[in-house]
Design a protein around this motif. Structure first.
Motif, PDB file in Angstrom:
ATOM      1  N   LYS A  13     -84.145 -21.822 -72.160  1.00 11.86           N
ATOM      2  CA  LYS A  13     -84.564 -22.974 -72.941  1.00 11.86           C
ATOM      3  C   LYS A  13     -83.620 -24.139 -72.645  1.00 11.86           C
ATOM      4  N   THR A  14     -84.018 -25.316 -73.095  1.00 12.83           N
ATOM      5  CA  THR A  14     -83.144 -26.481 -72.966  1.00 12.83           C
ATOM      6  C   THR A  14     -82.623 -26.900 -74.334  1.00 12.83           C
ATOM      7  N   ARG A  15     -81.556 -27.647 -74.324  1.00 13.85           N
ATOM      8  CA  ARG A  15     -80.941 -28.111 -75.578  1.00 13.85           C
ATOM      9  C   ARG A  15     -81.958 -28.826 -76.454  1.00 13.85           C
ATOM     10  N   GLY A  16     -81.904 -28.529 -77.745  1.00 10.60           N
ATOM     11  CA  GLY A  16     -82.789 -29.171 -78.693  1.00 10.60           C
ATOM     12  C   GLY A  16     -84.083 -28.414 -78.958  1.00 10.60           C
ATOM     13  N   GLN A  17     -84.407 -27.491 -78.054  1.00 12.65           N
ATOM     14  CA  GLN A  17     -85.628 -26.720 -78.256  1.00 12.65           C
ATOM     15  C   GLN A  17     -85.437 -25.655 -79.332  1.00 12.65           C
ATOM     16  N   GLN A  18     -86.539 -25.014 -79.659  1.00 13.39           N
ATOM     17  CA  GLN A  18     -86.539 -23.932 -80.639  1.00 13.39           C
ATOM     18  C   GLN A  18     -86.952 -22.633 -79.941  1.00 13.39           C
ATOM     19  N   VAL A  19     -86.456 -21.496 -80.439  1.00  6.96           N
ATOM     20  CA  VAL A  19     -86.779 -20.223 -79.813  1.00  6.96           C
ATOM     21  C   VAL A  19     -87.048 -19.169 -80.889  1.00  6.96           C
ATOM     22  N   THR A  20     -87.937 -18.243 -80.554  1.00 11.27           N
ATOM     23  CA  THR A  20     -88.223 -17.106 -81.444  1.00 11.27           C
ATOM     24  C   THR A  20     -88.059 -15.814 -80.671  1.00 11.27           C
ATOM     25  N   LEU A  21     -87.242 -14.931 -81.203  1.00 12.60           N
ATOM     26  CA  LEU A  21     -87.011 -13.619 -80.605  1.00 12.60           C
ATOM     27  C   LEU A  21     -87.610 -12.562 -81.536  1.00 12.60           C
ATOM     28  N   ARG A  22     -88.085 -11.474 -80.928  1.00 12.99           N
ATOM     29  CA  ARG A  22     -88.786 -10.475 -81.712  1.00 12.99           C
ATOM     30  C   ARG A  22     -88.153  -9.086 -81.583  1.00 12.99           C
ATOM     31  N   CYS A  23     -88.312  -8.322 -82.643  1.00 11.26           N
ATOM     32  CA  CYS A  23     -87.706  -6.989 -82.686  1.00 11.26           C
ATOM     33  C   CYS A  23     -88.623  -6.034 -83.437  1.00 11.26           C
ATOM     34  N   SER A  24     -88.836  -4.865 -82.860  1.00 11.54           N
ATOM     35  CA  SER A  24     -89.539  -3.793 -83.553  1.00 11.54           C
ATOM     36  C   SER A  24     -88.558  -2.662 -83.797  1.00 11.54           C
ATOM     37  N   PRO A  25     -88.384  -2.257 -85.039  1.00 11.78           N
ATOM     38  CA  PRO A  25     -87.373  -1.235 -85.328  1.00 11.78           C
ATOM     39  C   PRO A  25     -87.820   0.144 -84.893  1.00 11.78           C
ATOM     40  N   LYS A  26     -86.896   1.039 -84.879  1.00  8.60           N
ATOM     41  CA  LYS A  26     -87.172   2.450 -84.599  1.00  8.60           C
ATOM     42  C   LYS A  26     -88.113   2.974 -85.690  1.00  8.60           C
TER      43      LYS A  26
END
Lengths: 115, 112
Positions: A13-26
């Motif tokens: 990503k570049t500075r100022g952008q937004q990001v979403t990371l995802r996780c599925s638990p065990k």
């Protein structure tokens, strides 16, 4: 059992952008914690989700937010990205409180690079 | 303040020789202590944990650690290093009901 899974594996990503990371638990786990691991350092606790609510929070600004869904999966959102947000983001799940001897299981992480 | 210190940022041993990775902690909470290993491009794996039972804890892959309250230490040992042991090792302490903090890590190199 797939264990803890995270997506995507890499992200630029570049500075100022937004990001979403995802996780599925065990499977069977209801608690999700997020960590930031900068290069050459140990993981730093960001926050923990249980019953769809943020239960604990580390020393991270409000730009870092999260969510937990009814199926226990979770998202980490980071707004207004800074160069210093470049890191490996780790998700960990547990099937109960660590104080009761339960273990956290970690996912492989998402490598975020901010340019 | 609650903290965890890993006294060596890098340790290098020859294959077949003993491994010692040092950890000291500070916690006002009833201590639960863990050692995790992180291989390159892989997730963190729990090696062993101490939760106020036996002070000598045996883990996976031949690793063990001894909890010494008087010294506030939880050093990780293995009698004989294997090439596959080369990785980053983290000492972790529980600092509240459900929150842990990680040490800065020790990088272990194993020389053939």
């Amino acid at each position: 059992d797939a264990g803890v899974t995270q997506s995507p594996t890499h992200l630029i990503k570049t500075r100022g952008q937004q990001v979403t990371l995802r996780c599925s638990p065990k499977s069977g786990h209801d608690t999700v914690s997020w960590y930031q691991q900068a290069l050459g350092q140990g993981p730093q606790f960001i926050f923990q989700y249980y019953e769809e609510e943020e239960r604990q929070r580390g020393n991270f600004p409000d730009r870092f937010s999260g969510h937990q869904f009814p199926n226990y999966s979770s998202e980490l959102n980071v707004n207004a990205l800074l160069l210093g947000d470049s890191a490996l983001y780790l998700c960990a799940s547990s099937g109960g409180a660590l104080a009761k001897g339960n273990e956290q299981f970690f996912g492989p992480g998402t490598r975020l690079t901010v340019l | 303040a609650q903290s965890v210190t890993q006294l060596d940022s890098h340790v290098s041993v020859s294959e077949g020789t003993p491994v010692l990775l040092r950890c000291n902690y500070s916690s006002s909470y009833s201590p639960s202590l863990f050692w995790y290993v992180q291989h390159p491009n892989k997730g963190l794996q729990l090696l062993l944990k101490y939760t106020s039972a036996a002070t000598l804890v045996k883990g996976i892959n031949g690793f063990e650690a001894e909890f010494k309250k008087s010294e506030t230490s939880f050093h990780l040992t293995k009698p004989s290093a294997h090439m596959s042991d080369a990785a980053e090792y983290f000492c972790v302490v529980r600092v509240s009901y459900d929150k842990v903090i990680f040490g800065p890590g020790t990088s272990l190199s194993v020389i053939p």
